[in-house]
Design an enzyme around this catalytic site. Structure first.
Site, PDB file in Angstrom:
ATOM      1  N   TYR A  44      -8.975 -10.494  -4.418  1.00  0.00           N
ATOM      2  CA  TYR A  44      -7.937  -9.982  -4.490  1.00  0.00           C
ATOM      3  C   TYR A  44      -7.301  -9.478  -3.449  1.00  0.00           C
ATOM      4  O   TYR A  44      -6.056  -9.793  -3.587  1.00  0.00           O
ATOM      5  CB  TYR A  44      -7.894  -9.038  -5.548  1.00  0.00           C
ATOM      6  CG  TYR A  44      -6.487  -8.364  -6.349  1.00  0.00           C
ATOM      7  CD1 TYR A  44      -5.602  -8.973  -6.874  1.00  0.00           C
ATOM      8  CD2 TYR A  44      -6.962  -6.871  -5.865  1.00  0.00           C
ATOM      9  CE1 TYR A  44      -4.576  -8.645  -6.854  1.00  0.00           C
ATOM     10  CE2 TYR A  44      -5.813  -6.516  -6.225  1.00  0.00           C
ATOM     11  CZ  TYR A  44      -4.862  -6.842  -6.701  1.00  0.00           C
ATOM     12  OH  TYR A  44      -3.307  -6.478  -7.359  1.00  0.00           O
TER      13      TYR A  44
ATOM     14  N   SER B 177      -1.148  -3.380  -3.229  1.00  0.00           N
ATOM     15  CA  SER B 177      -2.089  -2.764  -3.956  1.00  0.00           C
ATOM     16  C   SER B 177      -3.095  -2.238  -3.063  1.00  0.00           C
ATOM     17  O   SER B 177      -2.669  -2.379  -1.700  1.00  0.00           O
ATOM     18  CB  SER B 177      -2.955  -3.615  -4.558  1.00  0.00           C
ATOM     19  OG  SER B 177      -4.147  -3.375  -5.178  1.00  0.00           O
TER      20      SER B 177
ATOM     21  N   GLU C  21      -5.969  -1.989  -2.788  1.00  0.00           N
ATOM     22  CA  GLU C  21      -6.623  -2.461  -2.586  1.00  0.00           C
ATOM     23  C   GLU C  21      -6.810  -3.272  -0.952  1.00  0.00           C
ATOM     24  O   GLU C  21      -7.808  -3.609  -0.862  1.00  0.00           O
ATOM     25  CB  GLU C  21      -7.365  -3.495  -3.260  1.00  0.00           C
ATOM     26  CG  GLU C  21      -7.300  -3.240  -5.016  1.00  0.00           C
ATOM     27  CD  GLU C  21      -8.978  -2.760  -4.739  1.00  0.00           C
ATOM     28  OE1 GLU C  21     -10.332  -2.993  -3.887  1.00  0.00           O
ATOM     29  OE2 GLU C  21      -8.887  -1.518  -5.618  1.00  0.00           O
TER      30      GLU C  21
END
Length: 327
Positions: free
Chosen positions: A153, A129, A131
């Site tokens: 996350y 991801s 992120e």
């Protein structure tokens, strides 16, 4: 020639459903891991798969159970495994850090260990991801950009990336990570900001809501269409050498821009309905993410076609039409 077998975790999600359709179109035998509750209530839990459910092989299991994953892998003997399942909503990862860590990190570890023992020839895809980059050190971000995650996350995705790489290097497994930047569609979960905007705007237009509450509307992301991104997952596993790839559009747009397109399509002014709610701000914000997908373009032929505006319009028109039909 025998059809290839693919196993997908997270098959009930946005990416899982598009990937399952894509693999079926290529002649794959497609297997998916789902929770037992999904099999008991398919209309609610498997709505993204209802058009193709009779062509799928679904297995009851969870990422929390190594024995269950081991048994599924031993029985299926997949040629390819796509690990898409995760607790993926960033806000929830702040509220429930421990279960996010357990599901995302242990689930990836269990899966890799089970593949190593039961089907070492299986090619493995891990859903990374953007992120993972978090507080970015360079813009745009590429495969060699240093990770600085700003959420639990993001931290779990970095851990999964390192586990995937380590199993590749230690046990000579064909493991790849796709570091996919934000990708949306009409199948996006309602808790994610783009779908929250499109679904709430439709409800406002039809008189079912009076406002939309959001946090940081000036956060910028690199947004693309999920249906295109999943094709790159498959392409990564068809290469001669396993590697990791950043996938994105290379463009950045704010939440505010997305909202403006959606509301304007309904002949509404978003400023008349927007309420900034401090509850929706993240404890540690990621201000800007934008992909440098040069490597994927060169080696995988990555060339996204759906534009940011087309994506926003695709989502609002789907939500408005569906809601109107329901009324």
């Amino acid at each position: 020639m025998k059809n290839k077998k693919a196993l997908i975790t997270g098959i009930t999600g946005q990416d899982g459903s598009y990937l399952a359709e894509h693999l079926l179109s290529l002649g794959y035998e497609v297997h998916g891991i789902v929770r037992r509750v999904a099999l008991e209530d398919p209309t609610h839990h498997l709505w993204r798969l209802l058009q193709i459910i009779d062509r799928l092989n679904l297995h009851s299991g969870t990422l929390e159970s190594f024995p269950a994953l081991y048994k599924i892998l031993r029985d299926v003997q997949p040629d390819e495994c796509y690990h898409l399942a995760a607790q993926s909503f960033v806000s929830i990862s702040f509220e429930d850090e421990f279960s996010t860590m357990q599901t995302n990190i242990n689930g990836t570890h269990y899966l890799l260990a089970a593949i190593k023992d039961t089907s070492p020839e299986c090619r493995f895809y891990f859903a990374g991801s953007s992120e993972m980059f978090g507080m970015v050190e360079e813009t745009p971000q590429r495969e060699k950009t240093r990770f600085h995650p700003r959420s639990v996350y993001g931290i779990t995705k970095v851990a999964g990336f390192e586990l995937t790489r380590n199993y590749r290097e230690a046990y000579d497994l064909f493991n790849c990570t796709g570091i996919l930047f934000n990708h949306e569609s009409p199948r996006r979960g309602f808790e994610f900001v783009t779908r929250k905007i499109s679904s709430t705007a439709a409800r406002i237009k039809l008189g079912l809501e009076k406002e939309i509450r959001l946090g940081n509307v000036d956060a910028k992301r690199d947004w693309g269409f999920s249906g295109e991104y999943v094709q790159m997952m498959h392409t990564m596993l068809q290469q001669d050498i396993p590697d990791d790839y950043v996938i994105g559009t290379g463009e950045t747009h704010s939440v505010r821009e997305f909202m403006q397109i959606v509301f304007e399509d309904l002949h509404l002014d978003y400023e008349d309905y927007l309420v900034i709610d401090p509850r929706f701000y993240r404890p540690a914000e990621v201000e800007i993410l934008v992909a440098d997908s040069s490597k994927a373009k060169e080696k995988l032929g990555w060339d996204p076609k759906v534009t940011f505006i087309e994506l926003a319009l695709k989502m609002i028109r789907y939500d408005y039409d569906n809601l109107k039909k329901g009324l």
